[in-house]
Design a protein around this motif. Structure first.
Motif, PDB file in Angstrom:
ATOM      1  N   ASP A  28      -8.951 -14.507   6.925  1.00 17.86           N
ATOM      2  CA  ASP A  28      -9.100 -15.415   5.780  1.00 17.86           C
ATOM      3  C   ASP A  28      -9.288 -14.599   4.506  1.00 17.86           C
TER       4      ASP A  28
ATOM      5  N   ARG B  31       1.062  -0.065  12.695  1.00 20.98           N
ATOM      6  CA  ARG B  31       0.414   0.647  11.581  1.00 20.98           C
ATOM      7  C   ARG B  31      -0.776   1.465  12.066  1.00 20.98           C
TER       8      ARG B  31
ATOM      9  N   ARG C  20      -4.376 -13.275  -5.355  1.00 27.31           N
ATOM     10  CA  ARG C  20      -3.898 -13.785  -4.073  1.00 27.31           C
ATOM     11  C   ARG C  20      -3.994 -15.295  -3.979  1.00 27.31           C
TER      12      ARG C  20
ATOM     13  N   ARG D  39      -3.271 -14.117   9.117  1.00 28.22           N
ATOM     14  CA  ARG D  39      -3.068 -13.568   7.771  1.00 28.22           C
ATOM     15  C   ARG D  39      -1.738 -14.048   7.185  1.00 28.22           C
TER      16      ARG D  39
ATOM     17  N   PHE E 249       0.341   4.944   7.843  1.00 34.09           N
ATOM     18  CA  PHE E 249       1.468   5.493   8.606  1.00 34.09           C
ATOM     19  C   PHE E 249       1.950   4.403   9.551  1.00 34.09           C
TER      20      PHE E 249
ATOM     21  N   GLY F 109       0.823  -1.212   0.000  1.00 34.95           N
ATOM     22  CA  GLY F 109       0.000   0.000   0.000  1.00 34.95           C
ATOM     23  C   GLY F 109       0.859   1.266   0.000  1.00 34.95           C
ATOM     24  N   THR F 110       1.910   1.257   0.823  1.00 36.15           N
ATOM     25  CA  THR F 110       2.819   2.408   0.910  1.00 36.15           C
ATOM     26  C   THR F 110       3.430   2.691  -0.463  1.00 36.15           C
TER      27      THR F 110
ATOM     28  N   THR G 163      -7.397  -4.366  -3.564  1.00 36.99           N
ATOM     29  CA  THR G 163      -8.616  -5.095  -3.206  1.00 36.99           C
ATOM     30  C   THR G 163      -8.957  -4.933  -1.720  1.00 36.99           C
TER      31      THR G 163
HETATM   32  P1  AP5 Z   1       1.537  -1.229   4.184  1.00 34.20           P
HETATM   33  O1  AP5 Z   1       2.041  -0.408   3.040  1.00 34.20           O
HETATM   34  O2  AP5 Z   1       0.216  -0.867   4.792  1.00 34.20           O
HETATM   35  O3  AP5 Z   1       1.595  -2.779   3.820  1.00 34.20           O
HETATM   36  P2  AP5 Z   1       0.665  -3.662   2.888  1.00 34.20           P
HETATM   37  O4  AP5 Z   1       1.575  -4.651   2.219  1.00 34.20           O
HETATM   38  O5  AP5 Z   1      -0.190  -2.805   2.015  1.00 34.20           O
HETATM   39  O6  AP5 Z   1      -0.179  -4.379   4.014  1.00 34.20           O
HETATM   40  P3  AP5 Z   1      -1.708  -4.816   4.102  1.00 34.20           P
HETATM   41  O7  AP5 Z   1      -1.892  -5.305   5.508  1.00 34.20           O
HETATM   42  O8  AP5 Z   1      -2.623  -3.739   3.641  1.00 34.20           O
HETATM   43  O9  AP5 Z   1      -1.721  -5.979   3.118  1.00 34.20           O
HETATM   44  P4  AP5 Z   1      -2.627  -7.174   3.154  1.00 34.20           P
HETATM   45  O10 AP5 Z   1      -2.207  -7.793   1.889  1.00 34.20           O
HETATM   46  O11 AP5 Z   1      -2.596  -8.068   4.329  1.00 34.20           O
HETATM   47  O12 AP5 Z   1      -4.086  -6.551   3.334  1.00 34.20           O
HETATM   48  P5  AP5 Z   1      -5.182  -6.072   2.293  1.00 34.20           P
HETATM   49  O13 AP5 Z   1      -5.640  -4.758   2.724  1.00 34.20           O
HETATM   50  O14 AP5 Z   1      -4.723  -6.262   0.882  1.00 34.20           O
HETATM   51  O15 AP5 Z   1       2.678  -1.193   5.312  1.00 34.20           O
HETATM   52  C1  AP5 Z   1       2.468  -1.802   6.595  1.00 34.20           C
HETATM   53  C2  AP5 Z   1       3.058  -0.898   7.713  1.00 34.20           C
HETATM   54  O16 AP5 Z   1       4.468  -0.839   7.553  1.00 34.20           O
HETATM   55  C3  AP5 Z   1       2.582   0.556   7.635  1.00 34.20           C
HETATM   56  O17 AP5 Z   1       2.448   1.027   8.930  1.00 34.20           O
HETATM   57  C4  AP5 Z   1       3.720   1.294   6.895  1.00 34.20           C
HETATM   58  O18 AP5 Z   1       3.814   2.657   7.298  1.00 34.20           O
HETATM   59  C5  AP5 Z   1       4.936   0.497   7.327  1.00 34.20           C
HETATM   60  N1  AP5 Z   1       5.936   0.388   6.266  1.00 34.20           N
HETATM   61  C6  AP5 Z   1       5.721   0.253   4.917  1.00 34.20           C
HETATM   62  N2  AP5 Z   1       6.876   0.142   4.271  1.00 34.20           N
HETATM   63  C7  AP5 Z   1       7.863   0.175   5.218  1.00 34.20           C
HETATM   64  C8  AP5 Z   1       9.278   0.085   5.174  1.00 34.20           C
HETATM   65  N3  AP5 Z   1       9.928  -0.071   4.001  1.00 34.20           N
HETATM   66  N4  AP5 Z   1       9.963   0.136   6.347  1.00 34.20           N
HETATM   67  C9  AP5 Z   1       9.309   0.288   7.537  1.00 34.20           C
HETATM   68  N5  AP5 Z   1       7.960   0.396   7.637  1.00 34.20           N
HETATM   69  C10 AP5 Z   1       7.251   0.329   6.488  1.00 34.20           C
HETATM   70  O19 AP5 Z   1      -6.314  -7.165   2.541  1.00 34.20           O
HETATM   71  C11 AP5 Z   1      -7.076  -7.233   3.738  1.00 34.20           C
HETATM   72  C12 AP5 Z   1      -8.044  -8.410   3.696  1.00 34.20           C
HETATM   73  O20 AP5 Z   1      -8.957  -8.267   2.582  1.00 34.20           O
HETATM   74  C13 AP5 Z   1      -7.395  -9.791   3.466  1.00 34.20           C
HETATM   75  O21 AP5 Z   1      -6.928 -10.347   4.680  1.00 34.20           O
HETATM   76  C14 AP5 Z   1      -8.577 -10.567   2.851  1.00 34.20           C
HETATM   77  O22 AP5 Z   1      -9.495 -10.966   3.821  1.00 34.20           O
HETATM   78  C15 AP5 Z   1      -9.255  -9.527   1.980  1.00 34.20           C
HETATM   79  N6  AP5 Z   1      -8.736  -9.542   0.605  1.00 34.20           N
HETATM   80  C16 AP5 Z   1      -8.048  -8.537  -0.014  1.00 34.20           C
HETATM   81  N7  AP5 Z   1      -7.733  -8.879  -1.278  1.00 34.20           N
HETATM   82  C17 AP5 Z   1      -8.230 -10.136  -1.469  1.00 34.20           C
HETATM   83  C18 AP5 Z   1      -8.207 -11.049  -2.571  1.00 34.20           C
HETATM   84  N8  AP5 Z   1      -7.594 -10.755  -3.730  1.00 34.20           N
HETATM   85  N9  AP5 Z   1      -8.805 -12.257  -2.411  1.00 34.20           N
HETATM   86  C19 AP5 Z   1      -9.421 -12.576  -1.262  1.00 34.20           C
HETATM   87  N10 AP5 Z   1      -9.468 -11.766  -0.172  1.00 34.20           N
HETATM   88  C20 AP5 Z   1      -8.875 -10.558  -0.283  1.00 34.20           C
END
Ligand code: AP5
Length: 226
Positions: free
Chosen positions: A60, A130, A91, A174, A140, A17-18, A34
């Motif tokens: 999940d 986060r 995914r 997760r 953030f 996301g970042t 997504t």
């Molecule tokens: P951030 O950038 O928020 O990380 P991210 O990879 O985007 O993490 P997410 O938790 O959003 O990913 P996810 O894949 O689990 O969840 P999603 O929302 O897609 O960074 C994390 C933290 O670290 C932040 O605080 C940031 O500031 C910090 N940070 C970033 N970079 C850094 C660095 N280089 N150094 C230090 N700190 C750093 O999905 C959520 C849910 O939705 C899933 O669990 C599932 O239930 C559902 N879902 C979503 N997509 C699907 C799909 N395709 N199929 C089925 N279910 C789905």
């Protein structure tokens, strides 16, 4: 210029996301995350949101058929004509196959899959600190990327909260789900020569620089192929 169809792949909290937000600004391409789409649906209490919530709260994945249609519509839309950035999709292997089929139907193909690689321990540290903005989903971190004013989003001034699925027990689930269902896509895309590995352990700016260099190389390869 050739279209740029990108996927951001990586464990929860790896920084998709970042980096996705930065890439969207750099490349001026639509960005489809997504997780954000599903959280907005939960907030708006739509049918999609009601179905997705139970899965998301447990850590999940929502069923493939629910999410495939959501993304298919977006990549076929006129705004995605010059390309798109996908975050959090595909995914699972069936989702990757559905994406391939949709792109084939549109006469298009993926340009690259950027794998942002970090360890499980780093994921736990990142997600534990986060903070996410309620309005625009801007992210953030209390230590690594703090907002200028505690609890307030720098970008739109809205409140920063801890996401429901950033509780320790859900983070662990997760991660398990990632290793079991999403990690096989690393091999899937590597075999198709689409995978580009990014070291996600570096600071956000350094990760962004690696991505920019990777994209510059891809552009050169695209130009040479024309
Ligand atoms: P951030 O950038 O928020 O990380 P991210 O990879 O985007 O993490 P997410 O938790 O959003 O990913 P996810 O894949 O689990 O969840 P999603 O929302 O897609 O960074 C994390 C933290 O670290 C932040 O605080 C940031 O500031 C910090 N940070 C970033 N970079 C850094 C660095 N280089 N150094 C230090 N700190 C750093 O999905 C959520 C849910 O939705 C899933 O669990 C599932 O239930 C559902 N879902 C979503 N997509 C699907 C799909 N395709 N199929 C089925 N279910 C789905």
């Amino acid at each position: 210029m050739a279209e740029l169809n990108l996927v951001l792949l990586g464990p929860p909290g790896s920084g998709k996301g970042t980096q996705g937000e930065r890439l969207q600004e750099d490349l001026r391409l639509p960005y489809y995350a997504t997780g954000d789409i599903l959280r907005a649906a939960v907030r708006d209490e739509t049918e999609l949101g009601r179905e997705a919530k139970q899965y998301m709260d447990r850590g999940d994945l929502v069923p493939d058929e629910v999410i495939v249609g959501v993304i298919g519509e977006r990549i076929a839309s006129p705004e995605a004509r010059d390309g798109f950035i996908l975050d959090g999709f595909p995914r699972t292997t069936p989702q990757a196959e559905a994406l391939d089929a949709k792109l084939r139907e549109l006469g298009r193909a993926l340009t690259a899959v950027l794998l942002i690689d970090v360890t499980d321990d780093e994921v736990v540290r990142r997600l534990g600190g986060r903070r996410t903005c309620v309005e625009g989903g801007h992210v953030f971190h209390v230590e690594f990327n703090p907002p200028r004013t505690e609890g307030v989003c720098d970008i739109d001034g809205s409140e920063l909260i801890v996401r429901d699925d950033d509780k320790p027990e859900v983070i662990r689930k997760r991660l398990e789900t990632y290793h079991e269902k999403t990690e096989p896509l690393v091999d899937y895309y590597d075999r198709r020569s689409l995978l580009r590995r990014i070291d996600g352990a570096a600071a956000p700016e350094a990760v962004g620089d690696q991505i920019r260099r990777t994209l510059a190389t891809l552009r050169l390869e695209q130009d040479e192929a024309v």
